[in-house]
Design an enzyme around this catalytic site. Structure first.
Site, PDB file in Angstrom:
ATOM      1  CE1 TYR A 130       7.042 -16.751  -8.137  1.00 25.63           C
ATOM      2  CE2 TYR A 130       5.303 -16.844  -6.490  1.00 25.63           C
ATOM      3  CZ  TYR A 130       6.521 -17.278  -6.973  1.00 25.63           C
ATOM      4  OH  TYR A 130       7.205 -18.250  -6.294  1.00 25.63           O
ATOM      5  CD  GLN A 191      14.260 -19.501  -7.916  1.00 27.74           C
ATOM      6  OE1 GLN A 191      14.569 -18.600  -7.119  1.00 27.74           O
ATOM      7  NE2 GLN A 191      13.840 -20.688  -7.512  1.00 27.74           N
ATOM      8  CG  ASN A 214       8.310 -16.801  -0.647  1.00 32.42           C
ATOM      9  OD1 ASN A 214       8.841 -15.924  -1.332  1.00 32.42           O
ATOM     10  ND2 ASN A 214       8.679 -18.061  -0.690  1.00 32.42           N
ATOM     11  CB  SER A 237      -5.145 -11.179   4.446  1.00 33.06           C
ATOM     12  OG  SER A 237      -6.303 -10.958   3.760  1.00 33.06           O
ATOM     13  CD  GLN A 259      -8.961 -11.911   5.938  1.00 33.38           C
ATOM     14  OE1 GLN A 259      -9.963 -11.976   5.230  1.00 33.38           O
ATOM     15  NE2 GLN A 259      -7.748 -11.870   5.436  1.00 33.38           N
ATOM     16  CG  HIS A 262      -6.604 -16.171   3.999  1.00 36.29           C
ATOM     17  ND1 HIS A 262      -6.407 -16.843   2.828  1.00 36.29           N
ATOM     18  CD2 HIS A 262      -7.770 -15.504   3.853  1.00 36.29           C
ATOM     19  CE1 HIS A 262      -7.408 -16.581   1.997  1.00 36.29           C
ATOM     20  NE2 HIS A 262      -8.256 -15.776   2.602  1.00 36.29           N
ATOM     21  CD  GLU A 327      -6.923  -7.966   2.080  1.00 36.15           C
ATOM     22  OE1 GLU A 327      -6.673  -8.428   3.222  1.00 36.15           O
ATOM     23  OE2 GLU A 327      -6.617  -8.557   1.024  1.00 36.15           O
ATOM     24  CG  HIS A 328     -11.376  -8.487   2.975  1.00 35.67           C
ATOM     25  ND1 HIS A 328     -10.204  -9.079   3.404  1.00 35.67           N
ATOM     26  CD2 HIS A 328     -11.491  -8.783   1.667  1.00 35.67           C
ATOM     27  CE1 HIS A 328      -9.639  -9.718   2.389  1.00 35.67           C
ATOM     28  NE2 HIS A 328     -10.384  -9.552   1.317  1.00 35.67           N
ATOM     29  CG  ASP A 361     -12.008 -14.242  -0.285  1.00 29.28           C
ATOM     30  OD1 ASP A 361     -11.607 -13.083  -0.464  1.00 29.28           O
ATOM     31  OD2 ASP A 361     -11.949 -14.829   0.812  1.00 29.28           O
ATOM     32  CD  GLU A 415       9.899  25.960 -14.508  1.00 27.17           C
ATOM     33  OE1 GLU A 415      10.322  25.128 -15.335  1.00 27.17           O
ATOM     34  OE2 GLU A 415       8.902  25.759 -13.778  1.00 27.17           O
ATOM     35  CG  HIS A 420      12.107  23.943 -21.862  1.00 29.67           C
ATOM     36  ND1 HIS A 420      13.348  23.444 -21.601  1.00 29.67           N
ATOM     37  CD2 HIS A 420      11.238  22.988 -21.448  1.00 29.67           C
ATOM     38  CE1 HIS A 420      13.238  22.258 -21.049  1.00 29.67           C
ATOM     39  NE2 HIS A 420      11.960  21.944 -20.950  1.00 29.67           N
TER      40      HIS A 420
END
Lengths: 435, 435
Positions: A130, A191, A214, A237, A259, A262, A327-328, A361, A415, A420
């Site tokens: 995506y 969709q 999103n 982020s 950062q 973004h 994250e960074h 990046d 068990e 088994h």
């Protein structure tokens, strides 16, 4: 104004906890809308997909025009600047080279009893990627998602990118081709996720879906999870920079803003042992905010979520970093390795004063899809492993089974799983009533 | 009666598709109930956890008795049979040995431009292990979840096991101790998952939660996912056996039943090229069903979801296997490796006539937590990797940055991210307005 915290203050622990727990993502009530969209696409296929795309992206499409043709991608490539394409090629090369080193080995060995054990890796057959449309449509993200899949050996990578009002970033198509994407569809939102997960007449279903999106896309990915695999659900982020006073404040200010630009819910955090340095960076950020094109976004992010944290000693930073699990992480200090040795939780670590996060990046090589929102505590960036799966392998023989079969029977009976035990007993000649 | 399919029949493709798509799991509308429970535990902590435990498991507990004491675990161990404990010890040893071989290596190298690149693995700090109570409380599952975590280096493994009416399987506690579990709590259901994810006064929060559970537990894991990591959401279990006519039908019948006895929604599938052999296995299953203790469960599973599939040639089986992507695959044929070479999707592969799946359930070594419900198309069994995460590492220097910085700036500008470009420009002396 950004948070300002002082580890030498008595209120620090309470302040830091509140800072860690402050929410940045605006959760929206989209699950029901998304569930209805997925259900429609599952039941009606192309008809629903095309109708929703016309309604939401204002693009009338048919089964024939849903997918970008080779000619359309050629055309898009011609619209790209030569210098940018060359940079994209360098990025493709470097990212491929790094990810090739992640390929794991198969395992096979005979243990002391003669049982053969091991595991084998295979690529996922088909992956859906995506890619957001509009301003968040980044060619670098196409590379970062598609290259690991192709390096893993995924034979079919199908990409979905919405084209609101018919618009698409030519560089995104060029990047897709460069990274080896096999199919590109003009579709987005829930969709598109539904079409990739369940298939329609025109879109064959995939086995796993990756890539950012999103709130609708995130909800759709959560909802199709289980039927197909998904990558992490990315949150806002963040960057955390640990810097001593020897740094040029303008370098660190630029890093924090890279950062912040973004997204208004991005977060930039600076930890230093020097109050004066913190103040200088803070002032320089305001200077840069006067002239940066995305200063509105960056300013809102910095003033709402940004933080300046003063510690008594730089080595106290490691514990705070581990609690943030950023994250960074930039370690802009004289001996970055010394500090890095104490870091347990971070998506990516940028060592030393000359390694701005932006390098990672685009084309350092490692993936820029990284765990956000403290999830580096339990997860990793995207890698070749995300596009492979492992089958374990076991082979006993007439001579090795007697060594391990009886204790396995003991456990099966303990068990209460007698079939088994029976499956072992018949092979060991221990079942008298068998036939 | 089980499905019977014949690949040589003209209706096969349609029949096989319907068989693949038939639903086995009964989805329940538990999400809202679970959301309310999670919310209460998050807000009220111990008070909610203890009240829900008293109500749902009929056990009145306090903050002091929520956790099993060392003495209680000693006592449980004394109740276990010596032979069973020894089998459990052998299993612990073998599972540990196999999983130690999964530990990945760190990576570090300097590329041609002098940029240092790599990655480092770190263990997750704290992991929660969910263990079902009652009849599905299996010591083998405790080993299979806890050992990989401990081999990975997780320093704190907290286990939750419900004790309905105060009852707990002593072997489960013994297995937990053997596997190195650090804390064991008498709690279950969504309230246990919430306590592990968010913490209460008595239960410190963890970073990831693994282990099987009922629909409430599965829903709770889905809902806390993101705040903490989770393992896969396990669905009903399945086995697919490919067998030629040279097998003893009673061996194969026992293998199919060993899966069917788990759960009425488990699935057992047999593929063979010999109609007569299929018939013999089918008859033997009915014979065994007369005498097995769990024949009610096994019979319902087999008669509702079981399948006998005849193929013209055994090598046609591989394609069907890949479409089913079974959790467990037995290749009970003369040349299992030849067939295995064509298998792309299976959780675990059992090679040859002497490797019943039950061996892998207990002590062959590989994990028995495997992808169910066709998810072997995109996921793997539980492993040491699930308890580790990777930080990527990048280090540029004053001399290497000029080689890679300018093309990164080009890409940043192409994406409209000028602060990204700025963070590179200031370090390359290309920003004139900086200070």
């Amino acid at each position: 104004m950004p948070y300002e915290l002082d580890k030498t203050a008595s209120s620090f622990e309470q302040d830091f906890k509140e800072f860690l727990e402050a929410r940045r993502d605006s959760e929206q009530a989209v699950d029901e809308i998304v569930a209805a969209i997925i259900d429609r696409v599952r039941r009606e296929g192309d008809a629903a997909l095309l109708e929703l795309t016309e309604k939401l992206d204002r693009v009338p499409l048919s089964a024939d025009t849903l997918r970008f043709s080779k000619r359309e991608i050629d055309e898009a490539e011609r619209l790209c600047e030569r210098q940018t394409l060359e940079a994209l090629e360098l990025a493709t090369e470097r990212i491929s080279d790094y990810h090739r080193r992640q390929k794991p080995e198969d395992l096979s060995y005979d243990d002391a009893t003669g049982v053969r054990l091991g595991h084998r890796w295979n690529a996922i057959d088909a992956v859906g990627l995506y890619v957001p449309g509009g301003t968040a449509s980044y060619p670098s993200s196409v590379l970062m998602n598609a290259i690991p899949a192709k390096v893993a050996g995924v034979s079919r990578v199908a990409m979905a990118v919405p084209t609101p009002d018919g618009q698409v970033a030519p560089l995104v198509l060029a990047a897709a081709r460069m990274a080896g994407v096999d199919e590109i569809y003009r579709m987005g939102g829930a969709q598109a996720v539904a079409a990739l997960a369940y298939g329609t007449e025109s879109v064959a279903p995939v086995d796993k879906i990756t890539g950012p999106g999103n709130a609708y896309v995130a909800s759709a990915k959560r909802q199709v999870f289980g039927h197909v695999g998904i990558d992490m659900i990315a949150g806002p982020s963040e960057i955390l920079v640990v810097a001593d006073a020897e740094n040029d404040p303008s370098w660190i200010a630029a890093d924090l803003l890279s950062q912040a630009e973004h997204d208004t819910s991005a977060q930039s955090i600076l930890i230093s042992d020097d109050a004066d340095f913190l103040e200088k960076v803070k002032r320089q950020i305001e200077v840069y905010l006067q002239r940066l094109p995305r200063s509105e976004i960056a300013g809102e992010s910095w003033h709402t979520h940004g933080a300046l944290i003063r510690v008594g000693q730089l080595d106290e930073a490691a514990e705070l970093v581990n609690r943030v699990a950023p994250e960074h992480l930039e370690l802009a200090v004289a001996e970055p390795e010394q500090l890095a040795a104490h870091i347990r939780h971070a998506g990516a670590i940028f060592l030393g004063r000359h390694t701005p996060e932006a390098l990672g990046d685009y084309l350092a090589g490692p993936n820029h899809v990284l765990p956000t929102g403290r999830s580096a505590r339990f997860s990793s960036g995207l890698s070749v492993l995300d596009f492979l799966k492992r089958s374990s392998v076991i082979q006993a023989t007439e001579t090795s089974l007697p060594a391990v079969g009886p204790p396995a029977m003991t456990l099966a009976r303990a068990e209460g799983l007698d079939a088994h035990a029976l499956s072992l007993a018949v092979r060991l000649g221990l079942d008298k009533q068998g036939d």
